[in-house]
Enzyme design. Sequence first.
Site, PDB file in Angstrom:
ATOM      1  N   CYS A 196     -13.049  21.739 -11.545  1.00 17.66           N
ATOM      2  CA  CYS A 196     -13.031  22.884 -10.610  1.00 17.66           C
ATOM      3  C   CYS A 196     -14.446  23.273 -10.214  1.00 17.66           C
ATOM      4  O   CYS A 196     -14.704  23.637  -9.050  1.00 17.66           O
ATOM      5  CB  CYS A 196     -12.370  24.093 -11.257  1.00 17.66           C
ATOM      6  SG  CYS A 196     -10.706  23.769 -11.829  1.00 17.66           S
TER       7      CYS A 196
HETATM    8  C1  BEZ Z   1     -10.896  20.783 -14.827  1.00 20.31           C
HETATM    9  O1  BEZ Z   1     -10.755  21.548 -13.908  1.00 20.31           O
HETATM   10  O2  BEZ Z   1     -11.974  20.316 -15.101  1.00 20.31           O
HETATM   11  C2  BEZ Z   1      -9.721  20.385 -15.646  1.00 20.31           C
HETATM   12  C3  BEZ Z   1      -8.705  21.282 -15.807  1.00 20.31           C
HETATM   13  C4  BEZ Z   1      -7.616  20.915 -16.586  1.00 20.31           C
HETATM   14  C5  BEZ Z   1      -7.557  19.631 -17.150  1.00 20.31           C
HETATM   15  C6  BEZ Z   1      -8.596  18.749 -16.934  1.00 20.31           C
HETATM   16  C7  BEZ Z   1      -9.688  19.123 -16.183  1.00 20.31           C
END
Ligand code: BEZ
Length: 212
Positions: free
Chosen positions: A45
């Site tokens: 994100c």
């Molecule tokens: C992320 O946003 O980095 C993420 C969120 C949930 C699982 C894996 C990665």
Amino acid sequence: MALRLGDIAPDFEQESSEGRIRFHDWLGEGWGVLFSHPADYTPVCTTELGLTAKLKEEFAKRKVKAIALSVDSVESHKGWIQDINDTQSTSVNFPILADSDRKVSELYDMIHPNANETLTVRSLFVIDPKKKVRLIITYPASTGRNFNEILRVIDSLQLTDHHSVATPGNWQDGDDVVIVPSLQDEEVIRQKFPKGYKAVRPYLRLTPQPNK
Ligand code: BEZ
């Protein structure tokens, strides 16, 4: 029922990193991209929000405003934004909805319980100036989205809304486009496409992009 293409994007009021937002008012007369994230302070994100911030000018050229969402608080968003700015060498220049009560996530069906019971998946909605939903994509939490692809689809939507064309697979702005099959009147075709066209098949007619 889940949202479908052509539906009016549901209106809502929610807190955000930039204050309370009434969605339809915030969209105004232009286009919008509403996209959700699983959670604050997550690596994928962080990169997605950094990319979106860096594409601000590209979105603005197309009269598109971006707005992100995760199910965390305004306070958490504000701390995370500092991290995004530091780590992605940018400045987050759009609001992040603080959907702690999951009002918007539920309205837009962004929580897929068989993937994760509480966190939003990577949903993305493109909304046009009439507030209609024009693109819906859903990515898993482990895969970051390609924001150049979002811009490419917006280019296609904005082009095909104004000309009797559709865009072929892997089309990029400036490439040839196809004349919609419903257009058969040769005189009208000549007027609309003065640069001419090439009929590879009667149903596959390629023409230079009309607005270039
Ligand atoms: C992320 O946003 O980095 C993420 C969120 C949930 C699982 C894996 C990665």
